[in-house]
Write a protein that holds these residues in place. Structure first.
Motif, PDB file in Angstrom:
ATOM      1  N   THR A  14      -6.629 -67.167  20.260  1.00  0.00           N
ATOM      2  CA  THR A  14      -7.148 -65.671  20.827  1.00  0.00           C
ATOM      3  C   THR A  14      -7.733 -66.407  22.337  1.00  0.00           C
ATOM      4  O   THR A  14      -7.582 -65.917  23.264  1.00  0.00           O
TER       5      THR A  14
ATOM      6  N   LEU B 199      -5.546 -64.746  25.901  1.00  0.00           N
ATOM      7  CA  LEU B 199      -7.359 -64.553  26.831  1.00  0.00           C
ATOM      8  C   LEU B 199      -7.135 -64.454  28.073  1.00  0.00           C
ATOM      9  O   LEU B 199      -7.067 -63.987  29.502  1.00  0.00           O
TER      10      LEU B 199
ATOM     11  N   LEU C 149     -12.116 -57.459  30.023  1.00  0.00           N
ATOM     12  CA  LEU C 149     -11.854 -58.686  29.716  1.00  0.00           C
ATOM     13  C   LEU C 149     -12.954 -59.524  29.326  1.00  0.00           C
ATOM     14  O   LEU C 149     -12.648 -60.566  28.321  1.00  0.00           O
ATOM     15  N   TRP C 150     -13.640 -59.028  29.641  1.00  0.00           N
ATOM     16  CA  TRP C 150     -15.101 -59.634  29.781  1.00  0.00           C
ATOM     17  C   TRP C 150     -15.571 -59.932  28.682  1.00  0.00           C
ATOM     18  O   TRP C 150     -15.796 -60.993  28.192  1.00  0.00           O
ATOM     19  N   GLY C 151     -16.118 -58.676  27.917  1.00  0.00           N
ATOM     20  CA  GLY C 151     -16.283 -58.704  27.055  1.00  0.00           C
ATOM     21  C   GLY C 151     -15.703 -60.097  25.499  1.00  0.00           C
ATOM     22  O   GLY C 151     -16.439 -60.934  25.029  1.00  0.00           O
ATOM     23  N   PRO C 152     -14.549 -59.404  25.233  1.00  0.00           N
ATOM     24  CA  PRO C 152     -13.958 -60.752  24.100  1.00  0.00           C
ATOM     25  C   PRO C 152     -13.716 -61.683  24.838  1.00  0.00           C
ATOM     26  O   PRO C 152     -13.930 -62.669  23.717  1.00  0.00           O
ATOM     27  N   PHE C 153     -13.218 -62.574  25.858  1.00  0.00           N
ATOM     28  CA  PHE C 153     -13.624 -63.665  26.663  1.00  0.00           C
ATOM     29  C   PHE C 153     -14.598 -64.134  25.924  1.00  0.00           C
ATOM     30  O   PHE C 153     -14.334 -64.700  25.709  1.00  0.00           O
TER      31      PHE C 153
ATOM     32  N   ILE D 236     -16.457 -63.293  24.245  1.00  0.00           N
ATOM     33  CA  ILE D 236     -17.077 -63.909  22.173  1.00  0.00           C
ATOM     34  C   ILE D 236     -16.520 -64.935  22.169  1.00  0.00           C
ATOM     35  O   ILE D 236     -17.006 -65.403  21.231  1.00  0.00           O
ATOM     36  N   VAL D 237     -15.102 -64.855  22.189  1.00  0.00           N
ATOM     37  CA  VAL D 237     -14.659 -65.805  21.905  1.00  0.00           C
ATOM     38  C   VAL D 237     -14.429 -67.110  21.998  1.00  0.00           C
ATOM     39  O   VAL D 237     -14.535 -68.004  21.604  1.00  0.00           O
TER      40      VAL D 237
END
Length: 75
Positions: free
Chosen positions: A13, A17, A54-58, A60-61
């Motif tokens: 993931t 990302l 994409l900032w948030g999911p990036f 977090i992952v």
């Protein structure tokens, strides 16, 4: 075994990302290049929206990836 699949899922993931993040960043700075490479699907406005979303999911992952890589789950 379950922990290994979580680590693998987080790693893949993060790779996806990161690639999307890079492509959308190039779409902002070099829109003519990305527009021609994506056959007109990704223009500058859409690249900015994707890059912003994409900032948030990036992050977090990325934190999960670092957490799994620290050795907390290794025996």
């Amino acid at each position: 075994m379950v922990r290994f699949t979580y680590r693998k899922l987080v790693s893949w993931t993060l790779l996806v990302l990161t690639l999307l993040f890079l492509i959308s960043g190039f779409g902002i700075t070099e829109p003519w290049l990305v527009r021609s490479l994506t056959f007109g699907l990704l223009d500058k406005a859409l690249s900015q929206q994707i890059h912003f979303l994409l900032w948030g999911p990036f992050l977090i992952v990325l934190v999960l990836h670092i957490y799994y890589s620290c050795g907390v789950f290794r025996r």
